[in-house]
Design a protein around this motif. Structure first.
Motif, mmCIF file in Angstrom:
data_model
loop_
_atom_site.group_PDB
_atom_site.id
_atom_site.type_symbol
_atom_site.label_atom_id
_atom_site.label_comp_id
_atom_site.label_asym_id
_atom_site.label_seq_id
_atom_site.Cartn_x
_atom_site.Cartn_y
_atom_site.Cartn_z
ATOM 1 N N GLU A 1 0.819 -1.210 0.000
ATOM 2 C CA GLU A 1 0.000 0.000 0.000
ATOM 3 C C GLU A 1 0.856 1.264 0.000
ATOM 4 O O GLU A 1 0.527 2.253 -0.658
ATOM 5 C CB GLU A 1 -0.943 -0.011 1.213
ATOM 6 C CG GLU A 1 -1.976 -1.132 1.174
ATOM 7 C CD GLU A 1 -2.780 -1.120 -0.117
ATOM 8 O OE1 GLU A 1 -3.179 -0.022 -0.567
ATOM 9 O OE2 GLU A 1 -3.005 -2.212 -0.677
ATOM 10 N N THR A 2 1.956 1.208 0.744
ATOM 11 C CA THR A 2 2.871 2.358 0.759
ATOM 12 C C THR A 2 3.435 2.615 -0.634
ATOM 13 O O THR A 2 3.518 3.763 -1.094
ATOM 14 C CB THR A 2 4.017 2.119 1.751
ATOM 15 O OG1 THR A 2 3.479 2.017 3.079
ATOM 16 C CG2 THR A 2 5.032 3.262 1.708
ATOM 17 N N GLU A 3 3.808 1.537 -1.306
ATOM 18 C CA GLU A 3 4.382 1.681 -2.646
ATOM 19 C C GLU A 3 3.343 2.168 -3.651
ATOM 20 O O GLU A 3 3.660 2.934 -4.570
ATOM 21 C CB GLU A 3 5.000 0.366 -3.095
ATOM 22 C CG GLU A 3 6.225 -0.050 -2.289
ATOM 23 C CD GLU A 3 7.264 1.038 -2.224
ATOM 24 O OE1 GLU A 3 7.712 1.505 -3.298
ATOM 25 O OE2 GLU A 3 7.612 1.460 -1.112
ATOM 26 N N LYS A 4 2.093 1.765 -3.468
ATOM 27 C CA LYS A 4 1.026 2.274 -4.331
ATOM 28 C C LYS A 4 0.881 3.792 -4.165
ATOM 29 O O LYS A 4 0.731 4.514 -5.158
ATOM 30 C CB LYS A 4 -0.300 1.574 -4.011
ATOM 31 C CG LYS A 4 -0.411 0.130 -4.486
ATOM 32 C CD LYS A 4 -1.775 -0.433 -4.124
ATOM 33 C CE LYS A 4 -1.929 -1.851 -4.614
ATOM 34 N NZ LYS A 4 -3.265 -2.432 -4.245
ATOM 35 N N ALA A 5 0.927 4.212 -2.911
ATOM 36 C CA ALA A 5 0.787 5.647 -2.635
ATOM 37 C C ALA A 5 1.976 6.423 -3.208
ATOM 38 O O ALA A 5 1.811 7.495 -3.775
ATOM 39 C CB ALA A 5 0.672 5.881 -1.119
ATOM 40 N N ARG A 6 3.164 5.888 -3.055
ATOM 41 C CA ARG A 6 4.349 6.561 -3.572
ATOM 42 C C ARG A 6 4.299 6.653 -5.101
ATOM 43 O O ARG A 6 4.668 7.681 -5.680
ATOM 44 C CB ARG A 6 5.612 5.788 -3.162
ATOM 45 C CG ARG A 6 5.918 5.851 -1.670
ATOM 46 C CD ARG A 6 7.209 5.112 -1.329
ATOM 47 N NE ARG A 6 8.354 5.768 -1.959
ATOM 48 C CZ ARG A 6 9.286 5.141 -2.681
ATOM 49 N NH1 ARG A 6 9.179 3.835 -2.881
ATOM 50 N NH2 ARG A 6 10.282 5.807 -3.187
ATOM 51 N N LEU A 7 3.825 5.549 -5.731
ATOM 52 C CA LEU A 7 3.735 5.550 -7.198
ATOM 53 C C LEU A 7 2.708 6.598 -7.674
ATOM 54 O O LEU A 7 2.962 7.332 -8.634
ATOM 55 C CB LEU A 7 3.334 4.156 -7.694
ATOM 56 C CG LEU A 7 3.134 4.013 -9.200
ATOM 57 C CD1 LEU A 7 4.437 4.349 -9.939
ATOM 58 C CD2 LEU A 7 2.673 2.600 -9.548
ATOM 59 N N ALA A 8 1.558 6.653 -6.975
ATOM 60 C CA ALA A 8 0.520 7.593 -7.371
ATOM 61 C C ALA A 8 1.007 9.047 -7.238
ATOM 62 O O ALA A 8 0.609 9.904 -8.020
ATOM 63 C CB ALA A 8 -0.716 7.386 -6.497
ATOM 64 N N ALA A 9 1.868 9.293 -6.251
ATOM 65 C CA ALA A 9 2.348 10.651 -6.008
ATOM 66 C C ALA A 9 3.552 11.000 -6.876
ATOM 67 O O ALA A 9 3.966 12.158 -6.907
ATOM 68 C CB ALA A 9 2.720 10.810 -4.546
ATOM 69 N N SER A 10 4.081 10.035 -7.594
ATOM 70 C CA SER A 10 5.315 10.307 -8.370
ATOM 71 C C SER A 10 5.013 11.006 -9.693
ATOM 72 O O SER A 10 3.894 10.997 -10.177
ATOM 73 C CB SER A 10 6.047 8.974 -8.654
ATOM 74 O OG SER A 10 5.277 8.151 -9.500
#
Length: 286
Positions: free
Chosen positions: A277-286
């Protein structure tokens, strides 16, 4: 209603083809289709249906090895020239991702290989964790061609049966699942396949004049294969004998054996070593 192709296995391939010690190899019907009640079209349909599962199972094995697992699979293909080993590699092993395959063909030992024991080059070719290893010919040549051509004294090659069994027990204990397949074609079928190689310029590269010499020794080879099968088919590394006059059946049979072997490992997908979930959030914010 027509049966689904997989239902046409009246006896599962691993049961129908497993070598039973004392069976008369000389009486083998090379055109038979043990365990299979369908026709060629049914077999080809089932092979096509198996392809996605076989690829998925092999990818799981590869992923397992990439994340610290210790399992691997070794497919040993043994048989005289024209038995169909190359076709098995192209049509069966060719259904999986090549990056997870280690293929080795064993011919006459090189000078370097001759400086070591006969198992040296075999050990060097064993599949690493996560890989599907494929041997085109194998360590069993030491009790086949070496025996038939009298390249070692009888008292020497007879010791190899025990060595082969001990070696394979060691390999299995290390995490490698061994699937040994012996392919047999009739003398007439072999003659026709050799004749085809001579008639077709695109097949000349596959022809070896020495194949005619081998044909003159077929009875001795059958005798050598008989003893090899009887003495080196073990619980950890059984032999499966595949009649190979019908190429489609041989390929189907090996597909079933390999699929069953990979299934038996019961490998799931490795869990993520990060917070998804953290990586999903980071990807969405990139």
């Amino acid at each position: 209603m027509a049966k689904k192709p997989e239902k046409l296995w009246q006896t599962p391939a691993h049961e129908a083809l497993r070598w039973v010690r004392g069976t008369d190899l000389d009486a083998l019907d090379e055109s038979a289709t043990p365990g299979w009640a369908g026709k060629r079209r049914d077999g080809e349909e089932l092979m096509a249906a198996r392809a996605p599962e076989l690829a998925d199972l092999q990818e799981r094995l590869f992923a397992h090895g990439r994340t610290g697992g210790d399992r691997s699979v070794l497919l040993v293909l043994q048989g005289l020239d024209t038995a169909g080993k190359g076709g098995i590699v192209r049509h069966v092993v060719g259904m999986v991702d090549p990056q997870g395959v280690q293929h080795t063909g064993f011919g006459v030992p090189t000078e370097e290989e001759q400086e070591h024991g006969y198992l040296w080059r075999i050990r060097n070719a064993l599949p690493r964790p996560g890989y599907l290893g494929v041997f085109d010919r194998s360590h069993h040549e030491q009790v086949l061609v070496v025996r038939v051509n009298r390249l070692e004294p009888q008292k020497t090659w007879r010791k190899h049966y025990r060595e082969l069994n001990e070696f394979e027990a060691e390999v299995a204990a290390s995490g490698t699942l061994i699937v040994k397949v012996a392919l047999f074609v009739s003398a007439q079928e072999q003659k026709e396949r050799l004749a085809e190689r001579l008639e077709r310029p695109d097949k000349h590269w596959k022809y070896d004049p020495g194949d005619i010499d081998v044909r003159s020794k077929l009875p001795q080879y059958i005798e050598a294969y008989q003893e090899m099968l009887d003495r080196t088919s073990t619980d950890v590394a059984p032999w499966y004998v595949v009649p190979a006059n019908r190429k489609w059946y041989a390929r189907l049979a090996v597909t079933e054996l390999l699929t069953g072997a990979l299934r038996s490992l019961e490998l799931g997908w490795p869990p993520a070593d990060f917070d998804v979930e953290t990586e999903k959030a980071r990807l969405a914010a990139s």
